[in-house]
Write a protein that holds these residues in place. Sequence first.
Motif, PDB file in Angstrom:
ATOM      1  N   SER A 318      -8.641   4.610   2.137  1.00 29.01           N
ATOM      2  CA  SER A 318      -7.737   5.921   1.173  1.00 29.01           C
ATOM      3  C   SER A 318      -8.851   6.315  -0.502  1.00 29.01           C
ATOM      4  O   SER A 318      -9.941   5.368  -0.357  1.00 29.01           O
ATOM      5  CB  SER A 318      -6.970   5.243   0.025  1.00 29.01           C
ATOM      6  OG  SER A 318      -6.815   3.182  -0.131  1.00 29.01           O
ATOM      7  N   TYR A 320      -9.379   8.015  -4.587  1.00 33.16           N
ATOM      8  CA  TYR A 320      -9.361   8.411  -5.634  1.00 33.16           C
ATOM      9  C   TYR A 320      -9.773   8.385  -6.951  1.00 33.16           C
ATOM     10  O   TYR A 320     -11.182   8.980  -6.095  1.00 33.16           O
ATOM     11  CB  TYR A 320      -8.783   6.349  -5.990  1.00 33.16           C
ATOM     12  CG  TYR A 320      -7.815   5.070  -5.399  1.00 33.16           C
ATOM     13  CD1 TYR A 320      -7.173   5.429  -5.873  1.00 33.16           C
ATOM     14  CD2 TYR A 320      -7.718   5.128  -4.376  1.00 33.16           C
ATOM     15  CE1 TYR A 320      -6.122   4.508  -5.267  1.00 33.16           C
ATOM     16  CE2 TYR A 320      -7.549   4.001  -3.612  1.00 33.16           C
ATOM     17  CZ  TYR A 320      -6.530   3.959  -3.964  1.00 33.16           C
ATOM     18  OH  TYR A 320      -5.339   3.117  -2.966  1.00 33.16           O
ATOM     19  N   ARG A 386      -3.194   2.342   2.783  1.00 31.45           N
ATOM     20  CA  ARG A 386      -3.326   3.586   3.733  1.00 31.45           C
ATOM     21  C   ARG A 386      -2.428   4.908   3.488  1.00 31.45           C
ATOM     22  O   ARG A 386      -2.622   5.699   3.422  1.00 31.45           O
ATOM     23  CB  ARG A 386      -3.340   3.245   5.089  1.00 31.45           C
ATOM     24  CG  ARG A 386      -4.621   2.522   5.985  1.00 31.45           C
ATOM     25  CD  ARG A 386      -4.264   2.610   6.893  1.00 31.45           C
ATOM     26  NE  ARG A 386      -4.268   4.093   7.757  1.00 31.45           N
ATOM     27  CZ  ARG A 386      -4.606   4.696   8.947  1.00 31.45           C
ATOM     28  NH1 ARG A 386      -4.857   3.380  10.049  1.00 31.45           N
ATOM     29  NH2 ARG A 386      -4.821   5.286   9.523  1.00 31.45           N
ATOM     30  N   THR A 387      -0.822   4.203   2.242  1.00 24.83           N
ATOM     31  CA  THR A 387      -0.220   5.400   2.017  1.00 24.83           C
ATOM     32  C   THR A 387       0.224   4.840   0.749  1.00 24.83           C
ATOM     33  O   THR A 387       0.244   3.820   0.095  1.00 24.83           O
ATOM     34  CB  THR A 387       1.726   4.835   2.875  1.00 24.83           C
ATOM     35  OG1 THR A 387       1.588   3.766   2.675  1.00 24.83           O
ATOM     36  CG2 THR A 387       1.053   5.225   4.654  1.00 24.83           C
ATOM     37  N   VAL A 388       0.246   6.496   0.064  1.00 21.44           N
ATOM     38  CA  VAL A 388       0.702   5.792  -1.352  1.00 21.44           C
ATOM     39  C   VAL A 388       2.111   5.637  -1.510  1.00 21.44           C
ATOM     40  O   VAL A 388       2.573   5.091  -2.726  1.00 21.44           O
ATOM     41  CB  VAL A 388       0.199   7.518  -1.950  1.00 21.44           C
ATOM     42  CG1 VAL A 388       1.162   7.725  -3.492  1.00 21.44           C
ATOM     43  CG2 VAL A 388      -1.194   7.826  -2.036  1.00 21.44           C
ATOM     44  N   LYS A 414       3.060  10.404   3.829  1.00 24.09           N
ATOM     45  CA  LYS A 414       2.493  11.198   3.017  1.00 24.09           C
ATOM     46  C   LYS A 414       3.501  12.581   3.044  1.00 24.09           C
ATOM     47  O   LYS A 414       4.663  12.920   3.232  1.00 24.09           O
ATOM     48  CB  LYS A 414       1.523  11.556   4.021  1.00 24.09           C
ATOM     49  CG  LYS A 414       0.313  10.094   4.442  1.00 24.09           C
ATOM     50  CD  LYS A 414      -0.805  11.302   5.332  1.00 24.09           C
ATOM     51  CE  LYS A 414      -1.354  10.226   5.083  1.00 24.09           C
ATOM     52  NZ  LYS A 414      -2.743  10.867   6.504  1.00 24.09           N
ATOM     53  N   PRO A 443      -5.726  14.010  -0.684  1.00 25.07           N
ATOM     54  CA  PRO A 443      -5.682  13.015  -1.852  1.00 25.07           C
ATOM     55  C   PRO A 443      -4.755  13.242  -2.872  1.00 25.07           C
ATOM     56  O   PRO A 443      -4.208  12.058  -3.482  1.00 25.07           O
ATOM     57  CB  PRO A 443      -7.068  12.430  -2.132  1.00 25.07           C
ATOM     58  CG  PRO A 443      -8.122  12.927  -0.620  1.00 25.07           C
ATOM     59  CD  PRO A 443      -7.005  14.119  -0.429  1.00 25.07           C
TER      60      PRO A 443
END
Length: 465
Positions: A318, A320, A386-388, A414, A443
């Motif tokens: 991921s 940031y 891997r996922t928000v 996502k 992102p």
Amino acid sequence: MSKGKKYAIVDIETTGGRASRHRITEIGIVLFDGEQITDKFESLINPECNIPAGITRLTGITNEMVKAAPRFHELARTIVEMTEGAVFVAHNVRFDYEFLREEFKRLGYTFSRRKLCTVRLSRKVFPGLPSYSLGNLIKHFGFVVDARHRALADAVATTELLEKALQQQDTASEVKLLVNMGIKETRLPKNMSIEQIQNIPEETGVYYFHNQQRDVVYVGKSNNIRKRIAQHFADTTSKGAEIRKQVADITYEVTGSELVALLLESQEIKRLLPPINRAQRGRRFSYAINSYYDKNGYRCFNVIRNTAQARKEHDIISEYPSMSSAKGRLNYVRQQLELCSSMTNLFPSRSACFHFHLKQCRGSCAGQESAEAYNERADMAYTYLRTVFDEDFLLIDVGRNNEEKSVVLVRDGKYQGFGFLSEEEAHDINTIERELRTCVAYPDTSRIIQRFMSDKPAVKVVRLG
């Protein structure tokens, strides 16, 4: 503009201070040609809701008084006809104008007028006064008003104030500048007029500046497209000069929803790469969390710079915008799953990590937990990072008109896209998927959604099972 309709001075009384929540109880309109009053109109309005006692004490308007009064839709045509072609004038014009726009919006009609605020005009024409409230200006100039906080009386007082201001030297240029939203016509791009700007809607959406070749040179978002575009052309900075130099035309897309506007703006900047846009052009963030296995088979994590070379060599999980946000996310997962602070490289150690001594690590760093047992939790962390978002859901917000809603779909952690549907369709996932305007999940897209949900906790969230 026909004689007698140069200015429409408006005052309203309401049930409260928020246009989206409260309603109009009285309206007064004075038509003024710059020299004399040519027409007047006043009416109580049934707000179809209760008038709070505090409002009654202020205005004197009671529930009984408005019980038999016409509803707004019965007066709408008169208001449109009286203000059409005139400059809409009010003392603190935003208040009166927004209430009328909201009432018309409920009827499915877009009310749009050029505006002049007598508060702002008075500050320019009569500088140095201790207060610019209507009550204090009435007292200062000795205007005779029969009934303060009644619509027509206040509209007449505002007309007297406007007349007095117009009598002052150089006021005409100040009025023109205020009506033109602060834009000097000499600052407009070539072949563009004030009328073009005035015809742009005062709605939430995304706007595009085009050059002579029709290429998009700038993309922006605003809750009031017209106002924001006017600010660009009134801007005296180097960016404002660059926009005026390059812009030959303007297009826009109304979204109604601020969230959809934010998402669409971000997507369009990345897709079109307009040369004047500086922010949001990057399709990647500067930092990333990667995963790897050490020589003993333990899954480890680390925060690294997100370079092209790093993406080739590492398993990037991921991305940031900052080192602190990446470490903060990783540390949160470490705490939740009791991972080793050394194997997450948050607090590197050659022996047992600091958190093992606090009994917050199960001892993989001290040889007390096998790689197989540790990796069960580390694999969960891998999936989580891997996922928000850890669930599928819909965000349902306002649409472009009263007949529809905007819908944003988040699935598989996502952002998937957005669409505009009726109230009934907005809850049917099959219809949503069919009508969805699919979008790339960059992102920063997830951060836009997270920030919006945090700032607007009242937004409707429908979780998908």
